[in-house]
Scaffold this active site. Structure first.
Site, PDB file in Angstrom:
ATOM      1  N   SER A 221      13.454   7.472  -6.699  1.00 29.73           N
ATOM      2  CA  SER A 221      12.675   6.288  -6.284  1.00 29.73           C
ATOM      3  C   SER A 221      11.177   6.528  -6.393  1.00 29.73           C
ATOM      4  CB  SER A 221      13.046   5.881  -4.854  1.00 29.73           C
ATOM      5  OG  SER A 221      12.925   6.981  -3.973  1.00 29.73           O
TER       6      SER A 221
ATOM      7  N   ARG B 291      21.203   4.302  -7.041  1.00 30.95           N
ATOM      8  CA  ARG B 291      20.076   5.195  -7.331  1.00 30.95           C
ATOM      9  C   ARG B 291      20.443   6.663  -7.117  1.00 30.95           C
ATOM     10  NH1 ARG B 291      16.027   7.527  -4.095  1.00 30.95           N
ATOM     11  NH2 ARG B 291      16.721   6.387  -2.253  1.00 30.95           N
TER      12      ARG B 291
ATOM     13  N   ALA C  46       3.409   3.088  -5.132  1.00 32.20           N
ATOM     14  CA  ALA C  46       3.282   2.280  -6.348  1.00 32.20           C
ATOM     15  C   ALA C  46       1.965   1.504  -6.348  1.00 32.20           C
ATOM     16  CB  ALA C  46       4.474   1.328  -6.479  1.00 32.20           C
TER      17      ALA C  46
ATOM     18  N   HIS D 118      22.086   4.922   2.924  1.00 31.06           N
ATOM     19  CA  HIS D 118      21.951   6.380   3.017  1.00 31.06           C
ATOM     20  C   HIS D 118      23.063   6.900   3.915  1.00 31.06           C
ATOM     21  CE1 HIS D 118      20.365  10.383   3.472  1.00 31.06           C
ATOM     22  NE2 HIS D 118      19.450  10.107   2.562  1.00 31.06           N
TER      23      HIS D 118
ATOM     24  N   LYS E 192       0.430  -5.432   5.225  1.00 27.75           N
ATOM     25  CA  LYS E 192       0.762  -6.183   6.447  1.00 27.75           C
ATOM     26  C   LYS E 192       0.311  -5.509   7.730  1.00 27.75           C
ATOM     27  CE  LYS E 192       5.234  -6.963   5.852  1.00 27.75           C
ATOM     28  NZ  LYS E 192       6.563  -7.580   6.051  1.00 27.75           N
TER      29      LYS E 192
ATOM     30  N   SER F   7       0.818  -1.220   0.000  1.00 24.97           N
ATOM     31  CA  SER F   7       0.000   0.000   0.000  1.00 24.97           C
ATOM     32  C   SER F   7       0.852   1.270   0.000  1.00 24.97           C
ATOM     33  CB  SER F   7      -0.934   0.003   1.216  1.00 24.97           C
ATOM     34  OG  SER F   7      -0.189  -0.025   2.424  1.00 24.97           O
TER      35      SER F   7
ATOM     36  N   GLY G 273      11.857  13.977  -1.676  1.00 26.41           N
ATOM     37  CA  GLY G 273      10.903  14.403  -2.685  1.00 26.41           C
ATOM     38  C   GLY G 273      10.972  13.566  -3.940  1.00 26.41           C
TER      39      GLY G 273
ATOM     40  N   ALA H 139       9.756   8.510   3.101  1.00 27.76           N
ATOM     41  CA  ALA H 139      10.555   9.260   2.123  1.00 27.76           C
ATOM     42  C   ALA H 139      10.453  10.742   2.454  1.00 27.76           C
ATOM     43  CB  ALA H 139      10.046   8.987   0.708  1.00 27.76           C
TER      44      ALA H 139
ATOM     45  N   ARG I 130      25.432   9.039  -3.365  1.00 28.15           N
ATOM     46  CA  ARG I 130      25.318   8.410  -2.053  1.00 28.15           C
ATOM     47  C   ARG I 130      26.347   7.327  -1.801  1.00 28.15           C
ATOM     48  NH1 ARG I 130      18.708   7.987  -1.399  1.00 28.15           N
ATOM     49  NH2 ARG I 130      18.382  10.218  -1.063  1.00 28.15           N
TER      50      ARG I 130
END
Length: 520
Positions: A386, A381, A14, A238, A36, A11, A50, A47, A285
């Site tokens: 993302s 990434r 995406a 990160h 879950k 949920s 942005g 997140a 990163r």
């Protein structure tokens, strides 16, 4: 047996985006979303930074965003995918806004743009420092208005249903077996189309910014169902999670703070990033995380520090109110104090292989979001790509479902015997111990810097943990913790296997043994 036209597992941004689009296009089709925990709990809500979208065409361009993404991906991105995603971004962003998502704007009404590491222009669309939470809230509110969408919280998918079909020349997805955590029963959920949008694998590590639900369920289930999985070795750490020993998940100090001008300082108070990369604090990163790890190792101090004290207080508090409040609750006033930070497992750049339509190698099984491997991220990434990937590939899944769903029909009730979900009766304390062992093993042997010897050790130890989890008397004890741990072990084994297969250091993957061999 439960039936739905479209079954969506997860949920986050995406999964909810697919649900909304399918439900609006086909008001007579039943869309079922299972999750879950509470419906609001997902990787999306954590997140902060942005969504990377080119909107200021005087100072930025699609070509610039493409170039920055390819550079971050260290040569392993699919250039066609990158170009497609970047050019889709403005349209998909507008759809989010139309669904109710709100973003920070300048007094002129134009979208306010931030900058993050790896970006050579300001192109980050944000909502203060809680962008993901605000998007998630907007999408859930939108879902509530759609009568043909049902969201089942406290349900965990146990295994996908995928049957060999001769006419399809391979496996076809038929739905999933789902554990109702409140009733403690497992039901068969049959569907025309199944969409996996379960997020990442952060919980494989002792320190992660991911919530407790990030146990790699979708990837492990897809793997067991026969779907192709790739690039699991590319795990992004990160650089700047708040150093708070024992906190889980670790609180993220957004990349945008460095984009706003914050400095990284070592235990001696000295800036160090320009010793490692020409872009300093705004390097990609993987570079920043390895630099911090190197400084921590050299000093013996458990963290480095993020210095925001030179940024005007009004600017700091208006952009990062959530970070300010969190740090203040820990006795850190970011307007005058340095923030202790250290790297934490954050994002999986690989996952379930999908094509441009979001289709996996199993027919009628789609994947989108962090659990998927689209070719956008390559070996590392680019910051804020993302959420962008999630909305672009959610749309791709929708478009493909829109074209094909009319040709699909639910098969007759299966003649196959019901699956047995007997599991070893392992007490919860032992499951927690095995999980902790796995996290320690992966942190020490498959972290920011790895060695072949360490990974081979991890491979052997993971086999032992898997054997212990699966051995013993078959006693029917439906247990979410057991199924999650099984998925974690599967994903950890895939990380180690694909790490050992990679013979070149790229992006977020760094095997010191390969570096030594190259020097020789």
């Amino acid at each position: 047996m439960m039936r739905a036209d479209v079954l969506i597992i997860g949920s986050g941004i995406a999964g909810l985006s697919v649900a909304i689009k399918v439900a609006e296009r086909f008001p007579r089709r039943r869309v079922l979303v299972i999750t879950k925990q509470e419906s609001a709990e997902s990787n999306t809500r954590y997140a902060q930074g942005g969504i990377a979208v080119v909107s200021d065409f005087e100072r930025d361009s699609f070509e610039g965003h493409v170039s920055d993404t390819l550079e971050a991906g260290d040569g392993l991105c699919d250039a066609d995918v990158v170009n497609h995603v970047v050019r889709q971004a403005p349209a998909r962003l507008q759809e989010l806004i139309d669904m109710g998502a709100d973003f920070d704007r300048e007094p002129t009404g134009e979208l306010m743009l931030g900058r993050e590491g790896g970006h050579k222009a300001s192109r980050i669309i944000h909502s203060q420092d809680v962008t993901g939470l605000n998007i998630s809230t907007a999408l859930l509110e939108k879902v509530k208005t759609l009568p043909n969408v049902a969201v089942l919280s406290h349900h965990i998918a146990v295994d996908l249903i995928a049957e060999e079909v001769a006419s399809a020349k391979g496996k076809v997805a038929r739905g999933a077996y789902v554990l109702d955590l409140k009733e403690n029963t497992i039901e068969k959920y049959q569907s025309l189309v199944t969409v996996v949008a379960t997020g990442g694998i952060g919980q494989l590590y002792s320190t992660t910014t991911n919530p407790l639900i990030a146990t790699g369920d979708g990837i492990a289930m897809a793997w067991r169902a026969g779907a192709q999985v790739a690039n699991m070795e590319f795990i992004q750490f990160h650089p700047t999670a708040l150093y708070d020993r024992g906190a889980s998940p670790a609180f993220l100090i957004s990349e945008a703070v460095r984009g706003q001008g914050a400095y990284l300082r070592n235990a001696s108070g000295k800036r160090f990033m320009f010793q490692y990369h020409r872009d300093g604090e705004l390097a990609c990163r993987d570079v920043v995380s390895r630099a911090i790890a190197s400084e921590i190792q050299a000093s013996g101090h458990p963290c480095v520090y993020l210095d925001c004290t030179h940024i005007p207080e009004k600017e700091l508090l208006s952009h990062f109110p959530n970070i300010y409040r969190k740090c203040l609750s820990k006795g850190i006033d970011i307007t005058v104090d340095y923030i202790p930070v250290a790297p934490a497992a954050h994002y999986l750049c690989g996952g379930i292989n999908v094509d441009r339509a979001g289709q996996t190698s199993v027919k009628n099984l789609y994947a989108c979001g962090e659990c998927s491997n689209t070719g956008l991220h390559g070996a590392n990434r680019l910051a804020s790509n993302s959420l962008l990937e999630a909305i672009v590939y959610a749309h791709a899944c929708f478009e493909d479902i829109e074209k094909t769903i009319g040709c699909l029909a639910l098969p007759a009730l299966s003649e196959e015997p019901e699956r047995s979900f007997a599991t070893m009766q392992v007490d919860s304390a032992r499951i927690a111990e095995i999980k902790s062992q796995l996290q320690t093993l992966m942190t020490h042997n498959a972290g920011i810097v790895r060695t072949t010897r360490d990974m081979e050790h991890a491979r052997n130890e993971l086999a032992k943990l898997g054997n212990e989890l699966g051995a013993g008397p078959n006693v029917f004890v439906p247990s979410a913790a057991w199924y999650e741990l099984r998925n974690m072990i599967t994903c950890a084994q895939l990380v180690i296997k694909q790490s050992l297969e990679r013979k070149e250091n790229k992006g977020g993957f760094f095997n010191r043994s390969l570096e030594v061999r190259e020097l020789v």
